[in-house]
Write a protein that holds these residues in place. Structure first.
Motif, short mmCIF file in Angstrom:
data_model
loop_
_atom_site.label_atom_id
_atom_site.label_comp_id
_atom_site.label_asym_id
_atom_site.label_seq_id
_atom_site.Cartn_x
_atom_site.Cartn_y
_atom_site.Cartn_z
N ILE A 18 0.81 -1.21 0.00
CA ILE A 18 0.00 0.00 0.00
C ILE A 18 0.85 1.27 0.00
O ILE A 18 0.38 2.34 -0.41
CB ILE A 18 -0.97 0.03 1.20
N SER A 19 2.10 1.17 0.43
CA SER A 19 2.97 2.35 0.45
C SER A 19 3.84 2.45 -0.81
O SER A 19 4.65 3.37 -0.94
CB SER A 19 3.88 2.32 1.68
N SER A 20 3.67 1.50 -1.73
CA SER A 20 4.50 1.46 -2.93
C SER A 20 4.01 2.47 -3.97
O SER A 20 2.93 3.07 -3.85
CB SER A 20 4.48 0.05 -3.53
N HIS A 21 4.81 2.63 -5.02
CA HIS A 21 4.50 3.58 -6.09
C HIS A 21 4.52 2.85 -7.42
O HIS A 21 5.57 2.74 -8.06
CB HIS A 21 5.51 4.73 -6.10
N PRO A 22 3.36 2.35 -7.86
CA PRO A 22 3.31 1.64 -9.14
C PRO A 22 3.69 2.56 -10.30
O PRO A 22 3.46 3.76 -10.26
CB PRO A 22 1.84 1.22 -9.25
N CYS A 23 4.28 1.95 -11.31
CA CYS A 23 4.64 2.68 -12.52
C CYS A 23 3.39 2.76 -13.42
O CYS A 23 2.84 1.74 -13.80
CB CYS A 23 5.77 1.97 -13.24
N GLU A 24 2.95 3.95 -13.75
CA GLU A 24 1.74 4.13 -14.55
C GLU A 24 2.04 4.28 -16.03
O GLU A 24 1.12 4.30 -16.86
CB GLU A 24 0.95 5.32 -14.04
N ARG B 2 9.21 0.67 -11.11
CA ARG B 2 9.72 1.77 -10.27
C ARG B 2 10.05 1.31 -8.87
O ARG B 2 10.85 1.92 -8.16
CB ARG B 2 8.67 2.89 -10.24
N ASP B 3 9.42 0.24 -8.42
CA ASP B 3 9.61 -0.27 -7.06
C ASP B 3 9.72 -1.78 -7.14
O ASP B 3 8.83 -2.51 -6.73
CB ASP B 3 8.43 0.16 -6.18
N SER C 69 1.17 -6.52 -16.35
CA SER C 69 2.29 -7.35 -15.90
C SER C 69 2.94 -6.75 -14.66
O SER C 69 3.16 -5.53 -14.59
CB SER C 69 3.32 -7.48 -17.02
N GLY C 70 3.23 -7.61 -13.68
CA GLY C 70 3.91 -7.12 -12.48
C GLY C 70 5.26 -6.51 -12.78
O GLY C 70 5.70 -5.58 -12.12
N LYS C 71 5.91 -7.02 -13.82
CA LYS C 71 7.21 -6.48 -14.21
C LYS C 71 7.10 -5.03 -14.63
O LYS C 71 7.99 -4.21 -14.34
CB LYS C 71 7.79 -7.31 -15.36
N GLN D 73 11.82 1.96 -19.41
CA GLN D 73 11.95 2.68 -18.15
C GLN D 73 10.61 3.26 -17.74
O GLN D 73 9.75 3.53 -18.58
CB GLN D 73 12.98 3.81 -18.28
N CYS D 74 10.45 3.45 -16.43
CA CYS D 74 9.22 4.04 -15.92
C CYS D 74 9.21 5.54 -16.16
O CYS D 74 10.22 6.23 -15.96
CB CYS D 74 9.11 3.76 -14.42
#
Length: 256
Positions: free
Chosen positions: A109-115, A153-154, A146-148, A125-126
């Motif tokens: 929940i504290s992570s920063h997904p790459c959009e 970014r994280d 994809s999770g990759k 690259q993100c």
């Protein structure tokens, strides 16, 4: 297409309810662990159904990833540990899984997904300094991202999920193998051997679907294999619940 995640969600929900009802009557840790795991599979499947029909976003993906890729297999492994009927070991495993679940929850929940991602394949690259174009958006699709890509970014989130799943899978398969070996010359109950084997096979089927998701972003494959894997595991759970405990006869015991 939402039919596959709908089937997976329905199957997981029914099995979760049945297992938790069993736990309310028998108070066995394995039933609690399996029920929690099935509830996680069900929630992840409902999120997949939502994402594939309404579109994905960082929040829905975090929920899916937390309960569909990170925490569900450790709780399955806890159920396998409980089948060994060693109270101290089971309680220790319960504490470990609970602590890891809390840590994993706050990590996700504290992570920063790459959009958004840019660059050619193998060198992507993100995007962090601008809004991504439609063709660059990670969540602008109906299939499961994809999770990759999401955790580019994280990457520690993806690594944590992989370690959780790999170690837990080894525990499930290892206990299945261990349970099939005679102890002190006495063969283990056939129901217990079959139960652990089915649980291991079910987890393997789900793992195959997860691999298809991670490598090829095939959400349908994930949902189909999840429904089949969960059904196989549930049969194993039922056999395990009915199997007698492994017992070694002591001198002077009556054979009848």
């Amino acid at each position: 297409m939402i039919i596959f995640p709908l089937i997976a969600a329905a199957v997981s929900t029914v099995f979760a309810v049945l297992l938790l009802l069993q736990y309310s009557k028998k108070r066995k840790v394995q039933q609690l662990a399996w029920g929690v795991s099935m509830a996680m599979f069900a929630l992840a499947s409902f999120i997949v159904m939502y994402g594939t029909s309404q579109g994905w976003d960082p929040t829905s993906y975090k929920i899916f990833y937390l309960f569909g890729a990170m925490l569900n297999v450790p709780w399955l492994a806890l159920g396998s540990v409980a089948l060994l009927n060693k109270r101290e070991l089971t309680m220790s495993a319960l504490v470990i899984v609970a602590v890891l679940s809390i840590f994993g929850f706050f990590k996700v929940i504290s992570s920063h997904p790459c959009e958004g991602i840019t660059g050619r394949s193998g060198h992507q690259q993100c995007i962090v300094d601008r809004q991504p174009n439609p063709s660059e958006r990670v969540f602008d699709q109906k299939d499961i991202p994809s999770g990759k890509d999401v955790w580019r970014r994280d990457s520690s989130v993806r690594s944590l999920a992989m370690w959780f799943s790999i170690v837990s899978y080894v525990v499930v398969v290892g206990i299945a193998a261990l349970s099939s070996r005679p102890r002190k010359g006495v063969a283990p109950p056939k129901e217990r051997v079959r139960a652990n084997l089915l649980i291991a096979i079910g987890v393997t089927i789900v793992a195959i679907g997860s691999t298809a998701l991670v490598r090829y972003a095939k959400g349908a494959a994930f949902s189909v294999t999840l429904a089949i894997g969960v059904a196989v595991m549930f049969v194993g759970f039922l056999l395990a619940s009915r199997a007698p405990r492994h017992r070694v006869e002591q001198p002077g015991d009556s054979p009848t």
